[in-house]
Design a protein around this motif. Structure first.
Motif, PDB file in Angstrom:
ATOM      1  N   ARG A   1       0.818  -1.217   0.000  1.00  0.00           N
ATOM      2  CA  ARG A   1       0.000   0.000   0.000  1.00  0.00           C
ATOM      3  C   ARG A   1       0.850   1.265   0.000  1.00  0.00           C
ATOM      4  O   ARG A   1       0.374   2.343  -0.349  1.00  0.00           O
ATOM      5  CB  ARG A   1      -0.919  -0.010   1.219  1.00  0.00           C
ATOM      6  N   TRP A   2       2.114   1.125   0.439  1.00  0.00           N
ATOM      7  CA  TRP A   2       3.011   2.282   0.493  1.00  0.00           C
ATOM      8  C   TRP A   2       3.911   2.378  -0.738  1.00  0.00           C
ATOM      9  O   TRP A   2       4.825   3.188  -0.768  1.00  0.00           O
ATOM     10  CB  TRP A   2       3.889   2.200   1.754  1.00  0.00           C
ATOM     11  N   ASP A   3       3.652   1.562  -1.735  1.00  0.00           N
ATOM     12  CA  ASP A   3       4.553   1.468  -2.881  1.00  0.00           C
ATOM     13  C   ASP A   3       4.754   2.812  -3.570  1.00  0.00           C
ATOM     14  O   ASP A   3       5.887   3.205  -3.858  1.00  0.00           O
ATOM     15  CB  ASP A   3       4.016   0.437  -3.876  1.00  0.00           C
ATOM     16  N   ARG A   4       3.685   3.527  -3.846  1.00  0.00           N
ATOM     17  CA  ARG A   4       3.802   4.796  -4.573  1.00  0.00           C
ATOM     18  C   ARG A   4       4.526   5.850  -3.734  1.00  0.00           C
ATOM     19  O   ARG A   4       5.323   6.639  -4.260  1.00  0.00           O
ATOM     20  CB  ARG A   4       2.419   5.279  -4.997  1.00  0.00           C
ATOM     21  N   LEU A   5       4.244   5.873  -2.442  1.00  0.00           N
ATOM     22  CA  LEU A   5       4.937   6.819  -1.564  1.00  0.00           C
ATOM     23  C   LEU A   5       6.432   6.520  -1.518  1.00  0.00           C
ATOM     24  O   LEU A   5       7.267   7.443  -1.555  1.00  0.00           O
ATOM     25  CB  LEU A   5       4.342   6.760  -0.161  1.00  0.00           C
ATOM     26  N   ILE A   6       6.784   5.253  -1.432  1.00  0.00           N
ATOM     27  CA  ILE A   6       8.199   4.867  -1.387  1.00  0.00           C
ATOM     28  C   ILE A   6       8.884   5.213  -2.700  1.00  0.00           C
ATOM     29  O   ILE A   6      10.019   5.718  -2.715  1.00  0.00           O
ATOM     30  CB  ILE A   6       8.321   3.366  -1.066  1.00  0.00           C
ATOM     31  N   THR A   7       8.203   4.978  -3.819  1.00  0.00           N
ATOM     32  CA  THR A   7       8.769   5.334  -5.118  1.00  0.00           C
ATOM     33  C   THR A   7       8.980   6.837  -5.222  1.00  0.00           C
ATOM     34  O   THR A   7      10.034   7.311  -5.661  1.00  0.00           O
ATOM     35  CB  THR A   7       7.847   4.854  -6.245  1.00  0.00           C
ATOM     36  N   LEU A   8       7.983   7.616  -4.797  1.00  0.00           N
ATOM     37  CA  LEU A   8       8.085   9.076  -4.867  1.00  0.00           C
ATOM     38  C   LEU A   8       9.226   9.584  -3.994  1.00  0.00           C
ATOM     39  O   LEU A   8      10.029  10.424  -4.442  1.00  0.00           O
ATOM     40  CB  LEU A   8       6.764   9.703  -4.419  1.00  0.00           C
ATOM     41  N   SER A   9       9.322   9.104  -2.776  1.00  0.00           N
ATOM     42  CA  SER A   9      10.350   9.607  -1.872  1.00  0.00           C
ATOM     43  C   SER A   9      11.752   9.279  -2.366  1.00  0.00           C
ATOM     44  O   SER A   9      12.683  10.067  -2.177  1.00  0.00           O
ATOM     45  CB  SER A   9      10.143   9.051  -0.464  1.00  0.00           C
ATOM     46  N   ASN A  10      11.931   8.139  -3.003  1.00  0.00           N
ATOM     47  CA  ASN A  10      13.241   7.801  -3.548  1.00  0.00           C
ATOM     48  C   ASN A  10      13.569   8.626  -4.780  1.00  0.00           C
ATOM     49  O   ASN A  10      14.725   9.016  -4.990  1.00  0.00           O
ATOM     50  CB  ASN A  10      13.304   6.308  -3.864  1.00  0.00           C
ATOM     51  N   ASN A  11      12.571   8.912  -5.590  1.00  0.00           N
ATOM     52  CA  ASN A  11      12.812   9.736  -6.766  1.00  0.00           C
ATOM     53  C   ASN A  11      13.011  11.208  -6.435  1.00  0.00           C
ATOM     54  O   ASN A  11      13.528  11.959  -7.268  1.00  0.00           O
ATOM     55  CB  ASN A  11      11.648   9.598  -7.754  1.00  0.00           C
ATOM     56  N   ARG A  12      12.600  11.615  -5.231  1.00  0.00           N
ATOM     57  CA  ARG A  12      12.738  13.019  -4.831  1.00  0.00           C
ATOM     58  C   ARG A  12      13.464  13.146  -3.493  1.00  0.00           C
ATOM     59  O   ARG A  12      13.221  14.074  -2.720  1.00  0.00           O
ATOM     60  CB  ARG A  12      11.354  13.670  -4.750  1.00  0.00           C
ATOM     61  N   ALA A  13      14.397  12.246  -3.232  1.00  0.00           N
ATOM     62  CA  ALA A  13      15.094  12.242  -1.944  1.00  0.00           C
ATOM     63  C   ALA A  13      15.886  13.527  -1.719  1.00  0.00           C
ATOM     64  O   ALA A  13      15.911  14.070  -0.610  1.00  0.00           O
ATOM     65  CB  ALA A  13      16.021  11.032  -1.858  1.00  0.00           C
ATOM     66  N   VAL A  14      16.554  14.027  -2.752  1.00  0.00           N
ATOM     67  CA  VAL A  14      17.352  15.250  -2.592  1.00  0.00           C
ATOM     68  C   VAL A  14      16.441  16.432  -2.266  1.00  0.00           C
ATOM     69  O   VAL A  14      16.726  17.233  -1.370  1.00  0.00           O
ATOM     70  CB  VAL A  14      18.173  15.530  -3.859  1.00  0.00           C
ATOM     71  N   THR A  15      15.346  16.549  -2.986  1.00  0.00           N
ATOM     72  CA  THR A  15      14.409  17.646  -2.756  1.00  0.00           C
ATOM     73  C   THR A  15      13.841  17.603  -1.344  1.00  0.00           C
ATOM     74  O   THR A  15      13.804  18.625  -0.638  1.00  0.00           O
ATOM     75  CB  THR A  15      13.260  17.575  -3.779  1.00  0.00           C
ATOM     76  N   ILE A  16      13.403  16.441  -0.906  1.00  0.00           N
ATOM     77  CA  ILE A  16      12.832  16.314   0.433  1.00  0.00           C
ATOM     78  C   ILE A  16      13.855  16.690   1.489  1.00  0.00           C
ATOM     79  O   ILE A  16      13.558  17.458   2.420  1.00  0.00           O
ATOM     80  CB  ILE A  16      12.314  14.881   0.664  1.00  0.00           C
ATOM     81  N   TYR A  17      15.068  16.163   1.342  1.00  0.00           N
ATOM     82  CA  TYR A  17      16.076  16.439   2.359  1.00  0.00           C
ATOM     83  C   TYR A  17      16.461  17.922   2.386  1.00  0.00           C
ATOM     84  O   TYR A  17      16.555  18.534   3.453  1.00  0.00           O
ATOM     85  CB  TYR A  17      17.323  15.584   2.127  1.00  0.00           C
TER      86      TYR A  17
END
Length: 431
Positions: free
Chosen positions: A330-346
């Motif tokens: 159920r968290w697949d899309r969130l995990i994909t998004l966070s990995n693709n935008r890890a630099v931005t989030i951090y």
């Protein structure tokens, strides 16, 4: 009634103090992986697998990012023990770097630097513009030595050292509390350490493959020297070397994971030795508690030992999922998004925590909040309101600036890369 910013200088650190700042409490595979993203790092000797992302490592990346945001917001010291995010992130990056260094080293370094810098430039340009509009003049800043301050501004372009910033800007009654610049710039220590590790990786990997145990344990020995006061290196040079030492063992553990060294060690032996490292870390911390108690970011040797043992266990149990198991799907899309935008989030999360404060303050102006009981309730729960608000703000930043990560990676810009389109395309192809 207004409340104070919860991530001020009274709270603990996400790491050993750096930049002279008292730390706050604060999809399908791509041809060239993201520098901050976890990807398949199977040992060379392992049986070939279908190309794709290692979803277990992606999951660890997401947990680490969420933990960093929660820590900077609430400042709970025990989170540094529960999950040492920075050690995990450096280990994952080290594993990816070892994989990439199958290609010529100069090209790999150039690719990593290219992917790292454009998001930093967008962040730096925004922060510096706000600082200059707020009246900051680096030539007159007493902490940065006039002309030297102008030279140090280059660290917002290439983070090899400490970026300059004002300790106080504006006023406590302003739109942003007056330490916002400190909160915004402090996250850049991680990019500096990451860049140092990238530049050193060809030599480190060469040394690891010739003397693996020496290379693996050398950072811990260095931490025992520079992170305990036995040898003191002043200024930002000392902070940078301490960072390199504290997390160097985790970076090299990434090499060990990729090359299959950890997989060749019996699990019981790896876990037993890791437990000893972790026990030593807690023992050392118990006798060297910092201003925030058990916050390991204030205790370099404890941080290094605990993170080292913790990462060994995580990587020893690495299941190398091609697809998330049912309970996590159920968290697949969130995990994909966070990995693709890890630099931005951090990069942006700390500034967004600061920006959430004036938005929360607007609640005090609502008619039904004009009672002592309502104000007391909001005062007591403001951190949780900020927790709820910071994630939509991060989402806005992903939409407005996250595509820069795609440009840096020479990919088609995407506004919300959560893998949904890729899954639909794969389903059509399968049909």
């Amino acid at each position: 009634m207004s409340h104070g910013h919860p991530t001020g200088t009274g709270r603990g650190a996400e790491r050993t103090p750096a930049f002279g700042v008292p730390r706050q409490r604060t999809t399908p595979a791509f041809p060239e992986p993201d520098p901050f993203a976890a990807t398949v790092t199977a040992p060379d000797s392992a049986a070939p697998k279908k190309p794709g992302r290692d979803r277990y490592l992606d999951l660890l990346r997401t947990i680490a990012l969420v933990r960093v945001v929660v820590y900077h917001l609430f400042g709970w010291a025990w989170l540094t023990v529960l999950f040492p995010s920075m050690g995990v992130m450096f280990a994952l990056a080290g594993s990816l770097m070892a994989r990439s260094l199958k290609r010529p080293a100069l090209g790999v370094i150039r690719s990593r630097v290219r992917r790292l810098l454009p998001p930093l430039w967008v962040f730096g340009a925004t922060v510096l513009t706000l600082m200059f509009l707020g009246g900051w003049n680096p030539l007159k800043d007493p902490d940065h030595g006039g002309t030297l301050g102008l030279v140090e501004l280059l660290n917002y372009v290439v983070p090899v050292g400490a970026p300059p910033f004002p300790w106080h800007l504006g006023s406590t009654s302003g739109l942003l509390e007056n330490t916002w610049a400190v909160q915004a710039a402090e996250v850049l220590w991680y990019l500096r350490a990451y860049l140092w590790f990238v530049l050193a990786s060809p030599l480190l990997l060469w040394a690891f493959r010739r003397a693996p145990w020496v290379t693996l344990l050398a950072p811990l020995a260095l931490t025992a020297v520079v992170g305990t006061g036995l040898v003191t290196i002043p200024g930002e040079t000392g902070n940078a070397i301490t960072d390199f030492a504290v997390y160097g063992g985790c970076w090299v553990l990434g090499f060990a994971h990729h090359d299959g060294l950890l997989a060749r060690i019996p699990r019981y032996a790896a876990v037993s030795v890791s437990a000893l490292f972790m026990a030593f870390g807690l023992w050392w911390a118990s006798g060297h508690l910092g201003p925030d108690g058990w916050d390991l970011n204030d205790i370099p040797l404890a941080q290094a030992a605990w993170s080292f043992g913790f990462v060994v266990i995580l990587l020893q149990y690495s299941p190398s999922w091609q697809v998330l198991p049912r309970g996590l799907a159920r968290w697949d899309r969130l995990i994909t998004l966070s990995n693709n935008r890890a630099v931005t989030i951090y990069l942006w999360h700390n500034l967004l925590i600061v920006a959430a404060v004036p938005l929360i303050d607007l609640l005090y102006r609502l008619p039904f909040m004009q009672s002592p009981g309502a104000e007391s309730f909001l005062d007591a729960t403001d951190d949780w309101w900020m927790f709820a608000l910071v994630w939509p703000l991060i989402g806005v930043m992903i939409l407005t600036t996250g595509w820069v990560e795609d440009i840096a990676a020479k990919r088609r810009p995407r506004l919300w890369p959560d893998g949904r389109g890729s899954k639909a395309r794969r389903a059509r192809q399968a049909a």
